[in-house]
Design an enzyme around this catalytic site. Structure first.
Site, mmCIF file in Angstrom:
data_model
loop_
_atom_site.group_PDB
_atom_site.id
_atom_site.type_symbol
_atom_site.label_atom_id
_atom_site.label_comp_id
_atom_site.label_asym_id
_atom_site.label_seq_id
_atom_site.Cartn_x
_atom_site.Cartn_y
_atom_site.Cartn_z
ATOM 1 C CB SER A 81 -17.466 -35.196 40.867
ATOM 2 O OG SER A 81 -18.518 -34.957 41.763
ATOM 3 C CD GLU A 102 -20.509 -32.575 45.805
ATOM 4 O OE1 GLU A 102 -19.966 -31.798 46.587
ATOM 5 O OE2 GLU A 102 -21.736 -32.753 45.777
ATOM 6 C CE1 TYR A 116 -14.474 -36.946 45.360
ATOM 7 C CE2 TYR A 116 -16.240 -35.386 44.920
ATOM 8 C CZ TYR A 116 -15.585 -36.569 44.631
ATOM 9 O OH TYR A 116 -16.038 -37.365 43.589
#
Ligand code: NAP
Ligand code: F7E
Length: 328
Positions: free
Chosen positions: A126, A128, A150
């Site tokens: 990801s 992120e 996460y």
């Protein structure tokens, strides 16, 4: 003989688009879903009766079922999409988030390495992972600076993929996907929250929409385009990591304006900010450079920001109109 693909997280947004895509390509698809107290297969209703789709129960936390499924299924391609995928929620349930993403990936990797080492593996990494690193655009060499449990979990799983690729010569690739959305996007992610609320406000079913940080910027693409890139990664001779993005960034406020203007709604009348929706550690700006994917995979995103916002709103309007009729 047709190839077999194993998909964890088939009931999610990406799992459902990937299953559609692979079934169209003639694959036998084994989709793994977890047991839930009410039916959660809405996103795969359209393919439920397809004779090439096999659904099995599974949980990222269950090592023996992971092993059994790998043994029974003998997949040619494995797509690991299952995850506790909500960044904000990961601050509330960090241990579960890490447990499922890190150990879930580890379990799959070990079963893959031992039982089907000639298969190819896709990991859902990801954007992120870039977190609060202010360097833009982000590419495959940008330093990772995760800003949530996460993202920390995804960094660990991402590193495991590389480690297993190098250590054991496995064909394991990570797609570093930037935000991708669709009418099948989960209702608590910001784009879908906005399009669903706009549709409900338009139909008089709701009055207010509460949002958090409107200044965050994201590189938003269409999930249907991004699953093709996952498949393309596994068709290459050599496994590698790729950024998948549009190369454009927009703020949450711009997405809100695009949808509300299209719907003919006033933001001032209906939208308020709620401090509880701000994150303890925000990712201010994500903007990906998809140059490597364009060059090597010959992949291009097709759906643009405005088209995506309108598509999601129109789909929600249709769904909410049906709902309104059902309660009248
Ligand atoms: P999603 O809609 O939240 O789907 C996640 C899937 O994982 C669902 O099928 C969910 O099952 C399943 N799952 C969750 N916990 C599980 C568990 N303990 N055991 C088995 N299955 C479990 O996510 P998505 O948007 O499709 O994203 C797919 C993957 O890409 C995720 O790994 C996500 O972190 C990653 N990713 C997403 C984006 C994005 O913008 N969408 C960008 C980069 C990376 P239920 O249906 O039962 O909940
Ligand atoms: O937030 C801001 C919020 O939850 C986007 C996942 O698929 O993409 C997704 O993660 C931005 C953030 O997605 C609200 O603060 C404002 O800055 O839609 P989101 P995300 O956190 O970027 C990445 C790439 C993944 O890998 C993840 O799995 O929007 N924001 N107001 C809000 N966000 C939410 N959810 N709700 C609000 O009310």
């Amino acid at each position: 003989m047709s190839k077999t693909a194993l998909i964890t997280g088939i009931t999610g947004q990406d799992g459902s688009y990937l299953a559609d895509f692979l079934l169209r390509k003639g694959y036998r698809v084994v989709g793994l879903k977890r047991r839930t107290s009410s039916i959660c297969t809405d996103r795969i209703n359209n393919i439920y009766d397809n004779e090439n789709l096999i659904l099995k129960y599974y949980d990222l936390d269950d090592a023996s079922s992971t092993w059994n499924i790998m043994l029974e299924t003998q997949p040619d391609e494995i797509y690991n999409l299952a995850a506790q995928s909500h960044v904000r929620v990961s601050f509330d349930i960090p241990e579960y988030t890490l447990q499922t993403i890190v150990m879930g990936t580890m379990r799959l990797l070990n079963a893959y390495k031992t039982l089907v080492p000639d298969a190819r593996f896709y990991q859902a990494s990801s954007s992120e992972m870039f977190g609060d690193n202010p360097q833009v655009p982000q590419d495959e060499s940008t330093a990772l600076s995760p800003a949530s449990p996460y993202a920390c979990a995804k960094v660990c799983a991402h590193n495991l993929i590389r480690n297993y690729r190098v250590a054991y010569g496995l064909h394991a690739s990570s797609g570093i996907l930037f935000n991708h959305e669709s009418p099948r996007r989960g209702e608590t992610f910001v784009t879908r929250k906005i399009t669903q609320a706009a549709a409900r406000i338009k139909l008089g079913l709701q009055d207010k929409l509460y949002l958090g940080n409107l200044d965050a910027q994201r590189d938003w693409g269409f999930a249907g385009d991004y699953v093709e890139a996952m498949w393309l990664m596994l068709q290459q001779d050599k496994a590698d990591d790729y950024i998948i993005a549009t190369g454009e960034t927009h703020s949450v406020r711009e997405f809100l304006e695009e949808v509300f203007n299209h719907a003919g709604l006033s933001i001032d009348d209906h939208v308020e900010t709620d401090p509880r929706l701000f994150r303890p550690h925000e990712v201010p700006v994500l903007l990906g450079s998809p140059e490597k994917a364009k060059k090597v995979l010959k992949w291009e995103p097709k759906i643009k920001f405005q088209q995506l916002a309108h598509m999601m709103y129109e789909s929600d309007l249709e769904e909410q109109e049906k709902f309104k009729r059902s309660i009248q």
